[in-house]
Scaffold this motif. Structure first.
Motif, short mmCIF file in Angstrom:
data_model
loop_
_atom_site.label_atom_id
_atom_site.label_comp_id
_atom_site.label_asym_id
_atom_site.label_seq_id
_atom_site.Cartn_x
_atom_site.Cartn_y
_atom_site.Cartn_z
N GLN A 64 0.82 -1.09 -0.01
CA GLN A 64 -0.05 -0.10 -0.10
C GLN A 64 0.74 1.18 0.09
N MET A 65 2.06 1.43 0.89
CA MET A 65 2.98 2.48 0.58
C MET A 65 3.47 2.41 -0.53
N ALA A 66 3.80 1.42 -1.19
CA ALA A 66 4.40 1.58 -2.74
C ALA A 66 3.21 2.19 -3.80
N ASN A 67 1.82 1.63 -3.56
CA ASN A 67 0.92 2.14 -4.54
C ASN A 67 0.80 3.64 -4.23
N LYS A 68 0.65 4.26 -2.93
CA LYS A 68 0.76 5.50 -2.95
C LYS A 68 1.74 6.26 -3.37
N ALA A 69 2.93 5.74 -3.36
CA ALA A 69 4.16 6.50 -4.23
C ALA A 69 4.31 6.21 -5.58
N HIS A 70 3.53 5.16 -6.17
CA HIS A 70 3.73 4.76 -7.39
C HIS A 70 5.23 4.21 -7.72
N LEU A 71 5.67 3.41 -6.61
CA LEU A 71 6.73 2.69 -6.78
C LEU A 71 6.90 1.44 -7.09
N PRO A 72 7.44 0.63 -7.92
CA PRO A 72 7.55 -0.76 -8.20
C PRO A 72 7.75 -1.57 -6.91
N ILE A 73 7.54 -2.73 -6.89
CA ILE A 73 7.86 -3.64 -5.54
C ILE A 73 8.47 -4.88 -6.16
N SER A 74 9.58 -5.33 -5.08
CA SER A 74 10.24 -6.42 -5.61
C SER A 74 10.08 -7.70 -4.44
N ILE A 75 9.61 -8.53 -5.07
CA ILE A 75 9.03 -9.75 -4.26
C ILE A 75 9.80 -10.88 -3.94
N HIS A 76 9.75 -11.33 -2.77
CA HIS A 76 10.39 -12.43 -2.02
C HIS A 76 9.38 -13.38 -1.96
N MET A 77 9.45 -14.57 -2.55
CA MET A 77 8.33 -15.39 -2.32
C MET A 77 8.73 -16.95 -2.28
N ARG A 78 8.81 -17.23 -1.02
CA ARG A 78 9.42 -18.73 -0.85
C ARG A 78 8.57 -19.45 -0.20
N ASP A 79 8.03 -20.37 -0.41
CA ASP A 79 7.27 -21.58 -0.03
C ASP A 79 5.94 -20.98 0.32
N ALA A 80 5.53 -19.89 -0.33
CA ALA A 80 4.39 -19.25 0.05
C ALA A 80 3.65 -18.73 -1.20
N THR A 81 3.64 -19.54 -2.44
CA THR A 81 3.16 -18.87 -3.80
C THR A 81 1.73 -18.45 -3.71
N LYS A 82 1.15 -19.29 -3.27
CA LYS A 82 -0.57 -19.06 -3.32
C LYS A 82 -1.06 -17.96 -2.57
N ASP A 83 -0.49 -18.00 -1.30
CA ASP A 83 -0.77 -16.61 -0.30
C ASP A 83 -0.17 -15.33 -1.08
N CYS A 84 1.00 -15.38 -1.58
CA CYS A 84 1.74 -14.26 -2.21
C CYS A 84 0.94 -13.75 -3.04
N LEU A 85 0.59 -14.60 -4.30
CA LEU A 85 -0.01 -14.20 -5.37
C LEU A 85 -1.48 -13.68 -5.07
N ASP A 86 -2.19 -14.37 -4.06
CA ASP A 86 -3.45 -13.74 -3.76
C ASP A 86 -3.33 -12.41 -3.28
N ILE A 87 -2.32 -12.13 -2.50
CA ILE A 87 -2.16 -10.93 -1.81
C ILE A 87 -1.86 -9.98 -3.05
N LEU A 88 -1.01 -10.06 -3.99
CA LEU A 88 -0.54 -9.29 -5.03
C LEU A 88 -1.88 -8.84 -5.86
N ARG A 89 -2.58 -9.91 -6.26
CA ARG A 89 -3.85 -9.77 -7.02
C ARG A 89 -4.70 -8.74 -6.25
N THR A 90 -4.87 -8.95 -5.10
CA THR A 90 -5.78 -8.04 -4.34
C THR A 90 -5.41 -6.66 -3.96
N TYR A 91 -3.95 -6.19 -3.81
CA TYR A 91 -3.36 -5.15 -3.52
C TYR A 91 -2.51 -4.37 -4.43
#
Length: 248
Positions: free
Chosen positions: A114-141
């Motif tokens: 949400q902070m990145a959204n407000k500032a229009h900054l890209p985000i770098s993602i660390h996704m380890r053994d958490a693919t479903k939850d991580c992608l669900d959050i990204l799709r939503t937010y």
């Protein structure tokens, strides 16, 4: 010239010989300095001021989620407000070692998105053994561009990632003999959605696997991508640099 989209050169292991690291990376034309602490961020600032090839990313790592306070968020917000960082990251979820604070990881992750959204900054993602939850959050937010750092998933997962506004970043493992998935991803991913990285000081690519990694070794990642895609090095290196520039 080569592009290292994810390097921890201000971590203690590399910063103690930073002059040598900088000298060694003379063939690297673009580099994102990844910072996971305030100390690393403060070390990165003068490097960026001296050399325009550097960009800076800062974010709170998922494994540190239990220790993140409002003061941590305030410091990150100040860096964003002062236009001192170019990317929020690396952020995400990591269920590999400890799953006792998953909800806290999610909360920290969402707030930084949400902070990145407000500032229009890209985000770098660390996704380890958490693919479903991580992608669900990204799709939503997520509302800004996404870099899936040191991508280790399957081609099918990559395709799901690419449905979002994302880039796939490959590191040293794509050069490893037993890294079948990374090689398959390198072949299948459109070149205009690919990035290269070292994630140094970790995962040094072949033929130097086992050494302390640093940005100068990113060339071996890009050379392997060229080999796998059966493309000229000039074409691959130029497009990866253009991809980086389009993000930052």
């Amino acid at each position: 010239m080569y592009t290292d989209s994810h390097c921890h050169i201000t971590c203690d292991d590399l910063y103690e010989r930073i002059d040598e690291v900088l000298q060694n990376m003379k063939d690297v034309s673009r580099a994102m300095i990844m910072c996971t602490s305030e100390e690393e961020f403060l070390r990165a600032l003068p490097l960026k001021e001296k050399d325009p090839k550097f960009k800076i990313a800062w974010g709170w790592f998922p494994e540190d989620a239990k220790d993140i306070t409002e003061e941590h968020f305030h410091k990150l917000e100040q860096a964003i407000f002062n236009h001192q960082i170019d990317c929020v990251g690396e952020i995400g979820l990591d269920y590999h070692w400890d799953t006792s604070f998953i909800e806290e990881q999610k909360r920290i992750f969402i707030r930084q998105i949400q902070m990145a959204n407000k500032a229009h900054l890209p985000i770098s993602i660390h996704m380890r053994d958490a693919t479903k939850d991580c992608l669900d959050i990204l799709r939503t937010y997520a509302q800004t561009k996404i870099i899936f750092h040191c991508f280790s998933g399957s081609v099918e997962t990559m395709k799901e990632c690419l449905k979002m506004n994302s880039f796939i970043s490959l590191g040293g493992p794509v050069t490893f003999k037993n890294a079948k998935k990374a090689k398959q991803v390198a072949i299948a991913c459109p070149l205009d959605r690919l990035l290269s990285e070292t994630d140094c000081p970790y995962m040094c690519p072949e033929p130097y696997r086992g050494r302390q990694n640093e940005p100068m070794y990113v060339q071996y990642v890009e050379k392997k991508i060229c080999e796998l895609k059966q493309l000229d090095e000039d074409i691959v290196c130029s497009q990866i640099q253009n991809n980086f520039d389009s993000l930052f």
